[in-house]
Design an enzyme around this catalytic site. Structure first.
Site, PDB file in Angstrom:
ATOM      1  N   ARG A  48       0.702  -1.467  -0.157  1.00 51.22           N
ATOM      2  CA  ARG A  48      -0.166  -0.106   0.262  1.00 51.22           C
ATOM      3  C   ARG A  48       1.203   1.290   0.101  1.00 51.22           C
ATOM      4  O   ARG A  48       1.732   1.361   1.146  1.00 51.22           O
ATOM      5  CB  ARG A  48      -0.998  -0.021   1.538  1.00 51.22           C
ATOM      6  N   HIS A  76      -7.235   0.872  -6.622  1.00 53.86           N
ATOM      7  CA  HIS A  76      -7.278  -0.267  -5.170  1.00 53.86           C
ATOM      8  C   HIS A  76      -8.221  -1.025  -5.609  1.00 53.86           C
ATOM      9  O   HIS A  76      -9.071  -2.266  -5.884  1.00 53.86           O
ATOM     10  CB  HIS A  76      -8.864   0.433  -4.455  1.00 53.86           C
ATOM     11  N   GLN A 103     -10.038  -4.458  -3.541  1.00 52.00           N
ATOM     12  CA  GLN A 103     -11.754  -3.334  -3.271  1.00 52.00           C
ATOM     13  C   GLN A 103     -12.426  -3.749  -4.365  1.00 52.00           C
ATOM     14  O   GLN A 103     -13.763  -4.761  -3.631  1.00 52.00           O
ATOM     15  CB  GLN A 103     -10.992  -2.236  -2.363  1.00 52.00           C
ATOM     16  N   ASP A 157     -17.208   7.150  -2.136  1.00 53.12           N
ATOM     17  CA  ASP A 157     -16.527   6.987  -1.323  1.00 53.12           C
ATOM     18  C   ASP A 157     -15.917   8.032  -0.365  1.00 53.12           C
ATOM     19  O   ASP A 157     -16.250   8.869  -0.276  1.00 53.12           O
ATOM     20  CB  ASP A 157     -14.692   6.601  -2.052  1.00 53.12           C
ATOM     21  N   CYS A 217     -16.063   1.651  -0.180  1.00 49.35           N
ATOM     22  CA  CYS A 217     -14.879   0.535   0.846  1.00 49.35           C
ATOM     23  C   CYS A 217     -14.908   0.627   2.044  1.00 49.35           C
ATOM     24  O   CYS A 217     -14.504  -0.558   2.136  1.00 49.35           O
ATOM     25  CB  CYS A 217     -13.780   0.840  -0.266  1.00 49.35           C
ATOM     26  N   ARG A 223     -13.273  -8.716   1.574  1.00 51.26           N
ATOM     27  CA  ARG A 223     -12.397  -8.604   1.329  1.00 51.26           C
ATOM     28  C   ARG A 223     -10.946 -10.071   1.195  1.00 51.26           C
ATOM     29  O   ARG A 223     -10.701 -10.364   0.637  1.00 51.26           O
ATOM     30  CB  ARG A 223     -11.818  -7.296   1.593  1.00 51.26           C
TER      31      ARG A 223
HETATM   32  N1  NVA Z   1     -10.100   6.378  -1.628  1.00 52.40           N
HETATM   33  C1  NVA Z   1      -9.652   6.123   0.330  1.00 52.40           C
HETATM   34  C2  NVA Z   1      -9.590   4.428   0.137  1.00 52.40           C
HETATM   35  C3  NVA Z   1      -9.352   4.240   1.388  1.00 52.40           C
HETATM   36  C4  NVA Z   1      -9.230   2.943   1.297  1.00 52.40           C
HETATM   37  C5  NVA Z   1      -7.969   6.965   0.200  1.00 52.40           C
HETATM   38  O1  NVA Z   1      -6.960   6.383  -0.748  1.00 52.40           O
HETATM   39  O2  NVA Z   1      -8.023   6.651   1.481  1.00 52.40           O
HETATM   40  N1   CP Z   2     -11.159  -0.303   2.225  1.00 51.74           N
HETATM   41  C1   CP Z   2      -9.860  -0.794   2.680  1.00 51.74           C
HETATM   42  O1   CP Z   2      -8.657  -1.042   1.802  1.00 51.74           O
HETATM   43  O2   CP Z   2      -9.493  -0.250   4.354  1.00 51.74           O
HETATM   44  P1   CP Z   2      -8.072   0.069   4.708  1.00 51.74           P
HETATM   45  O3   CP Z   2      -8.106   1.754   4.895  1.00 51.74           O
HETATM   46  O4   CP Z   2      -9.417  -0.343   5.923  1.00 51.74           O
HETATM   47  O5   CP Z   2      -7.564  -0.304   3.831  1.00 51.74           O
END
Ligand code: NVA
Ligand code: CP
Length: 302
Positions: free
Chosen positions: A103, A130, A133, A221, A260, A288
């Protein structure tokens, strides 16, 4: 090193048949139709340059349930956080582990990890996309409403990393995707053009109401993702895009609501919608686990 190594980097980089097989496998794993410890003796490295709850726990639990093990590297606690290159990190980790999930704030780092490592790399979120997801989301849609092919999904809100993977999915799984986003926060036109050149039916519409009219699924989101600094400006732009009961009333009577998570209740979605009967957000979170097991098996065993 890429070659025959099976990376799970983005939905636009994998063919439709592969993605369909992974979804079907995820559904079978959830049903209990498939079991075993195919990853015994294998270790997955999890690199986090950003916070996570679902991604971290579902990969850790999934890997262990498949008989494998994990090692977690949080960026500040590793040499990556002190400037060791991604390429050198990839070469070293490849000597210890069977696969790497990352990540990161950068799609470039994801690509470098795959280029310089010799083991499968899985995208656990970048500022661009992502994919794990959205695999869980397609699985969730199909559990509730049947095959997603030919159905209609509305994305309402920020045109962010999650939206980009939905656009990729629209082409790969052959559903229609309508996006209602403020002009300044639309996903890259090149992503939409790619989808439409690859059999997708993706289009921008001018209002959230137009996006949701008669759809099977409404998705949103957070308005402020982990890579965003401009919180107040974004909230001002996105206020008309909140998903509430009035907006959901425009969708089909059996339409589902997806997010998500984590949600910012009262911003992009009301409590009434996320806690309401059409919300499938907890199923998305659970899935997930199942879909990532299917992804890990595809990367490491199939
Ligand atoms: N769009 C959000 C998704 C978190 C799972 C982010 O990147 O923070
Ligand atoms: N949806 C998702 O990826 O959640 P986290 O940021 O908690 O991993």
């Amino acid at each position: 090193m890429t070659g025959s190594v099976r990376h799970f980097l983005d939905l636009d980089q994998l063919d439709a048949a592969t993605l369909r097989a992974i979804i079907n496998h995820g559904l079978a794993i959830k049903r209990g139709a498939w079991s075993g410890k195919p990853l015994a003796g294998k270790t997955l490295a999890l690199i986090f340059e950003k916070p996570s709850t679902r991604t971290r726990v579902s990969f850790e639990v999934g890997m262990r349930q498949l008989g494998g093990d994990v090692v977690v590297l949080d960026s500040p606690g590793s040499q990556l956080g002190r400037g060791e290159t991604v390429g050198d990190t990839a070469r070293v980790l490849s000597r210890y582990v069977a696969a790497i999930m990352i990540r990161t704030d950068s799609a470039t780092k994801l690509a470098e990890l795959a280029e310089f490592g010799s083991v499968p790399v899985i995208n656990g979120l970048t500022d661009r996309s992502h994919p794990c997801q959205i695999m869980a989301d397609v699985m969730t849609f199909e559990e509730h409403l049947g095959p997603i092919k030919g159905r209609v999904v509305a994305w309402v809100g920020d045109g962010n990393n999650v939206a980009t993977s939905w656009i990729h999915a629209a082409a790969r799984f052959e559903f229609e995707l309508r996006l209602a986003c403020p002009e300044q926060l639309k996903p890259a036109q090149a992503v939409v053009d790619w989808a439409n050149a690859n059999g997708g039916r993706v289009r921008f519409v001018s209002s959230p109401q137009e996006a949701v009219a008669g759809v099977d699924c409404v998705v949103t989101d957070t308005w402020v993702s982990m890579n965003h600094q401009d919180r107040s400006e974004r909230i001002n732009l996105l206020l008309p895009y909140r998903v509430d009961d009035a907006l959901m009333a425009g969708a089909k009577p059996d339409a589902v609501f997806m997010h998500c998570l984590p949600a910012h209740r009262g911003e992009e979605v009301t409590d009434a919608v996320i806690d309401g009967p059409r919300s499938v957000v907890w199923d998305e979170a659970e899935n997930r686990l199942h879909i990532q097991k299917a992804i890990l098996i595809w990367c490491l065993v199939d």
